[in-house]
Write a protein that holds these residues in place. Structure first.
Motif, PDB file in Angstrom:
ATOM      1  N   HIS A  35       0.831  -1.204   0.000  1.00 12.31           N
ATOM      2  CA  HIS A  35       0.000   0.000   0.000  1.00 12.31           C
ATOM      3  C   HIS A  35       0.869   1.258   0.000  1.00 12.31           C
ATOM      4  O   HIS A  35       0.622   2.199  -0.775  1.00 12.31           O
TER       5      HIS A  35
ATOM      6  N   LEU B 264      -8.379   4.125   6.877  1.00 17.55           N
ATOM      7  CA  LEU B 264      -7.833   3.746   5.576  1.00 17.55           C
ATOM      8  C   LEU B 264      -8.445   4.595   4.468  1.00 17.55           C
ATOM      9  O   LEU B 264      -7.728   5.087   3.565  1.00 17.55           O
TER      10      LEU B 264
ATOM     11  N   GLN C  95      -8.296  -2.574   1.487  1.00 17.19           N
ATOM     12  CA  GLN C  95      -6.975  -2.015   1.207  1.00 17.19           C
ATOM     13  C   GLN C  95      -6.453  -2.481  -0.150  1.00 17.19           C
ATOM     14  O   GLN C  95      -5.929  -1.689  -0.937  1.00 17.19           O
TER      15      GLN C  95
END
Length: 416
Positions: free
Chosen positions: A220, A296, A332
């Motif tokens: 990420h 997130l 994610q």
């Protein structure tokens, strides 16, 4: 040493037992320690018992024997009792010699019984049976060579047979008990070794699980780096504010990526870590759950993405930790893939569910409007997510959406 080698050594020792000192060599060929205090006590007790039996036999035979025979009996009995100190070194040889000697000297009977006990404790059954049969034969011969007028011959033969049988059975019982104790000790040692192996394996699996968790986070971070660096490359004329913001995101993502990479290496290097859910690098960082999904999404929005979060779960903290963590990782991964392959599109993250019905997670992004810069990837993220969902008892599907975009759909169990 293999089992075949150990058996071959045992066979050679049994074949040449006349020469091998049994109190110094164990059945597996390893050296035994010298006599212990307990060994000295047992040997002394057997010596005294054999001497007592010999004295009784000598006193009984003195009534019908001459002075010369009495003297020879006393000397023979003393030698037989003294020879018992060699029963640990040469048990079979000593028992064989005393059996032959007892055929003409009743005073050696006590020493013979002690020697037979030592053979039954230390030697295999076939050897014990052979020496026991020799002792019975010698006892029978003694009845006719040195008869006792006060005892019937048949009773004397039966008495000798019963004594030899009892002593031999007692010794074999002691041998069996020792073997049982040793087997139990070996089983305990093996169980301890297997328990240590299971603990080590569990630690390794836990460390690998943490490393996979950190790999997702690291991917990420690196995706953010790649996307913003690409934006700076393709839009050098962007306003200074956007360039400054992109540079700040690149700086923060690079710092966090380095930290995550350090933690992954620390997990893989530390064999003694238990691999719990905390940070193995020493920070006890909490793992993400459904309650941190908002964070997130906010982080992705700060990076310039358009993200819509639609969640109907009233109490995210009530979701089981493992299920919530899986939801977080799915979202994610979906956001990461959308940032890579469909930059500038609006991503929708939908979470539905309640206890008993399970949780559904959908991540959808439309097709990008223009050309997309190539961003390299490992291609393992979706595979890992599918495996993660299956391990929790759920399922995950992914592929092109009807509008030309891409969609992730997962169902995860949520017990009532």
């Amino acid at each position: 040493m293999t089992g075949k080698d150990r058996q071959d050594r045992q066979d050679r020792q049994d074949r040449w037992h006349w020469l091998l000192p049994s109190h110094l060599v164990a059945p597996d060929g390893t050296a035994r320690p010298r006599r212990t205090v307990r060994d000295w006590a047992v040997d002394t007790a057997l010596f005294l018992l054999a001497a007592l039996v010999g004295l009784v036999a000598a006193d009984s035979s003195a009534e019908y024997s001459g002075p010369t025979v009495i003297l020879l009996d006393q000397l023979t009995g003393a030698a037989a009792c003294c020879a018992l100190w060699l029963r640990r070194r040469w048990p079979a040889g000593l028992a064989t010699g005393l059996s032959l000697l007892s055929a003409v000297a009743p005073v050696a009977g006590g020493a013979l019984l002690a020697a037979l006990f030592g053979v039954a404790v230390r030697r295999p059954f076939r050897e014990v049976a052979a020496i026991g049969a020799l002792a019975v034969a010698a006892s029978t011969v003694q009845v006719f060579v040195r008869p006792d007028p006060t005892i019937n011959a048949g009773i004397a033969i039966l008495l000798g047979f019963v004594l030899i049988l009892l002593v031999t059975a007692w010794g074999m019982l002691v041998r069996s008990r020792r073997q049982l104790v040793e087997a139990l000790r070996e089983r305990a040692r093996r169980a301890e070794a297997e328990a240590e192996l299971r603990v080590a394996q569990a630690q390794r699996l836990a460390r690998e699980a943490i490393a996979r968790e950190m790999h997702d986070v690291l991917a990420h971070r690196l995706t953010l780096l790649s996307v913003h660096a690409g934006a700076l490359e393709f839009r050098p004329d962007a306003p200074p504010e956007q360039i400054a913001r992109a540079a700040g995101v690149i700086r923060d993502s690079a710092h966090e990526a380095l930290q995550d990479l350090r933690e992954i290496i620390g997990v893989l290097r530390a064999p003694g870590d238990s691999g719990d859910a905390g940070d193995p690098a020493g920070g006890n960082r909490p793992q993400p759950t459904l309650a941190t999904l908002d964070t997130l999404v906010a982080e992705s929005r700060d990076a310039g993405m358009k993200v819509v979060l639609d969640s109907t779960v009233d109490d995210p903290a009530a979701v089981p930790a493992a299920t919530g963590r899986t939801v977080y990782r799915i979202a994610q991964e979906g956001l990461t893939n959308a940032r890579k392959h469909a930059p500038g599109t609006e991503v929708t993250v939908t979470v539905r569910g309640r206890p008993g019905d399970g949780l559904t997670v959908d991540v959808h992004n439309p097709a990008p409007a223009g050309p997309v810069p190539h961003v390299p990837g490992s291609g393992q993220g979706l595979i890992g997510l599918t495996e993660r969902a299956a391990l929790t008892g759920g399922r995950l599907e992914h592929g092109p959406a009807p509008d030309g975009g891409f969609a992730l759909h997962a169902w995860l169990p949520w017990p009532a």
